[in-house]
Design a protein around this motif. Sequence first.
Motif: not given
Length: 242
Positions: A163-164, A187-192
Motif C-alpha cells: 500500500s502507499e 505496478y497494479p498487477d503485483m501483490e506489492r
Amino acid sequence: MANWFTYDWQEKGETAKYAVDLALGEQGSAEDYPFVFRLYCSAPKEINGRCRRHADAILTKCVKEGFLFAGRVDTATCIQFYFYGKAKVSLASMEYAYAKEKLLSCRADVQEDPSWSFYGEQLCPDAAKYQTEQNREMIARMAKAGDYTPASRRVRLHMFFPSEPLLVMFSEQARHAGFALSDTQFYPDMERAYGIAIIKIATLNKPDVDALTTSAIYLAQNYDGTLLYWDAPVVPKHSPLR
C-alpha cells in the motif's frame, strides 16, 4: 537427497560462510530427531586446508553414527557443525568421533529442539541471507561486463509494498537510515504494487553490497515490504568516476 545452500553472513562479528541442507526434513522428522548437537572444531591460528580435512573426517564419523547433518558455519578460526539426533546420550558417540584429534580443539554440546527452531531460525536463510547469494551473482555479471567493483557509485535498491501509506512510512525511515529517495513506481498487477528506489553510495565489493541489502530488507519488513532487485551503473576501471 540433500539440497545444500551456502551464503555469507556474520557469526559473532566475524565473516562466516554458512551451509545448510534445505532438504533435511526428507531425511528425518523433528519428532524422531528432537535434539540439536553442536560440534565446534577450532584451530590454534587460522583454519587451513589441513584443518578442514581433519574436521571433515570428524564429520564423516558423526554421520556414520546416525546423526542428521543439518549445516555448518566456517569462520577464519573455527568450523561449527550442526546435527540432529534421537537421544541426548548420543553426545558420547560424537565425543568419541573426535577423541583422538590432535590438530583441532574440539568440543560438543546438545540441547532439546523438538521443533527444529535452531535449524529454521539460525541456519535456514531468510530473505536477507538469500539475497547475499543473489548479490554474488549480480556482482559477477557486472564484473564480467567490465565493472571495476571497488569503485564507489550510486546503488539503487527497488523496494515494494502492498500500500502507499506503508511505502510512505518506510521512505521516512529509510531517509533517517541514510538512504536517498528516488523515483516511485506502481505496478497494479503485483501483490506489492507500490515501489520506490532508495539510493546509497557504495562499492560493489560483496561485503558492502550485502550490508546494504540486508539493512534495506530488514527495514522494509517492518512495513510488509520487500527488495525486488537492485541496480548500479557499470564503472570501468579507467573511468573518471572512480
